[in-house]
Design an enzyme around this catalytic site. Structure first.
Site, mmCIF file in Angstrom:
data_model
loop_
_atom_site.group_PDB
_atom_site.id
_atom_site.type_symbol
_atom_site.label_atom_id
_atom_site.label_comp_id
_atom_site.label_asym_id
_atom_site.label_seq_id
_atom_site.Cartn_x
_atom_site.Cartn_y
_atom_site.Cartn_z
ATOM 1 N N GLY A 48 0.771 -1.244 0.000
ATOM 2 C CA GLY A 48 0.000 0.000 0.000
ATOM 3 C C GLY A 48 0.798 1.287 0.000
ATOM 4 O O GLY A 48 0.354 2.295 -0.544
ATOM 5 N N GLU A 102 4.003 4.045 6.341
ATOM 6 C CA GLU A 102 2.772 3.273 6.133
ATOM 7 C C GLU A 102 1.752 4.109 5.381
ATOM 8 O O GLU A 102 1.667 5.316 5.587
ATOM 9 C CB GLU A 102 2.166 2.893 7.493
ATOM 10 C CG GLU A 102 2.290 1.437 7.868
ATOM 11 C CD GLU A 102 1.472 0.484 7.001
ATOM 12 O OE1 GLU A 102 1.353 0.682 5.780
ATOM 13 O OE2 GLU A 102 0.964 -0.488 7.573
ATOM 14 N N ASP A 106 -4.790 1.251 10.512
ATOM 15 C CA ASP A 106 -6.215 0.932 10.674
ATOM 16 C C ASP A 106 -6.423 0.337 12.073
ATOM 17 O O ASP A 106 -6.537 1.067 13.050
ATOM 18 C CB ASP A 106 -6.583 -0.025 9.527
ATOM 19 C CG ASP A 106 -8.037 -0.423 9.503
ATOM 20 O OD1 ASP A 106 -8.891 0.416 9.774
ATOM 21 O OD2 ASP A 106 -8.328 -1.594 9.199
ATOM 22 N N PHE A 155 -13.875 2.373 4.549
ATOM 23 C CA PHE A 155 -12.920 1.775 3.619
ATOM 24 C C PHE A 155 -12.537 2.781 2.534
ATOM 25 O O PHE A 155 -13.404 3.364 1.882
ATOM 26 C CB PHE A 155 -13.488 0.503 2.992
ATOM 27 C CG PHE A 155 -12.452 -0.231 2.203
ATOM 28 C CD1 PHE A 155 -11.460 -0.970 2.847
ATOM 29 C CD2 PHE A 155 -12.428 -0.159 0.819
ATOM 30 C CE1 PHE A 155 -10.482 -1.626 2.123
ATOM 31 C CE2 PHE A 155 -11.446 -0.824 0.084
ATOM 32 C CZ PHE A 155 -10.472 -1.546 0.741
#
Ligand code: IMP
Ligand code: MG
Length: 178
Positions: A48, A102, A106, A155
């Site tokens: 990511g 990062e 989450d 999300f």
């Protein structure tokens, strides 16, 4: 801007390219100040964070190194709760000033598993830079030292973030329409 469809879901615009770029510049300014003369080692977590890491790294004017590790915990739009190390750390961190990069924190699970492994190798210091943080999703508390945006527990997609493999190349960040 309008909604987009990825696989079976609809997403709506949430953070623009210019808003993202502005926050990244601000994080880079702080890092340029805090790490001048320290030759920090940035450890970016794939997949990511690859776009955030690249854009952030280009804004750094100090001497700095970067390396990549690959951890994964997501399946679809929910955290699987299991963190897999697909590519490990190949760079010596002993006595280095380390900054983890990062895309999004989450539940905190990924970093809560990785941080002790790094601490064990005795870096001179260890900080976290994250573009996004979902404080309401916290299960494992992580303090983010350099943060782009605090976001709701929804999300998100785009700018490196995927939904089942797709959407990483979208230059803005979108939010799932519920
Ligand atoms: P954590 O271990 O629960 O903190 O999750 C961390 C990883 O899950 C992040 O590095 C992302 O790769 C992925 N992730 C968390 N939230 C989202 C999201 O909203 N969209 C896409 N990927 C996400
Ligand atoms: Mg990630």
């Amino acid at each position: 801007m309008s909604t987009i469809r990825v696989h079976d879901k609809e997403f709506e615009p949430y953070l623009s390219q210019s808003a993202i770029a502005k926050q990244i510049k601000s994080i880079a300014e702080q890092l340029n100040r805090d790490y001048a003369e320290k030759k920090p080692l940035f450890v970016a977590i794939l997949n990511g964070s690859f776009i955030f890491a690249a854009d952030l790294f280009k804004e750094l004017s100090i001497e700095a190194e970067i390396c990549f590790i690959k951890l994964a915990s997501y399946k679809g739009t929910k955290s699987s709760g299991q963190v897999i190390t697909a590519i490990g750390l190949d760079t010596e961190v002993f006595n280095r000033h380390v900054v983890i990069v990062e895309d999004i924190v989450d539940t905190g699970k990924t970093l809560s598993e990785f941080l002790p492994q790094l601490h064990h190798q005795q870096p001179a210091s260890l900080k976290i830079a994250a573009l996004l943080h979902k404080p309401d999703a916290t299960v494992y508390p992580i303090s983010v030292d350099y943060l782009g945006f605090s976001v709701p527990n929804k999300f998100l997609l785009g700018y490196g973030l995927d939904y089942n493999g797709l959407g990483r190349n979208i230059p803005e960040i979108y939010k799932l329409v519920e």
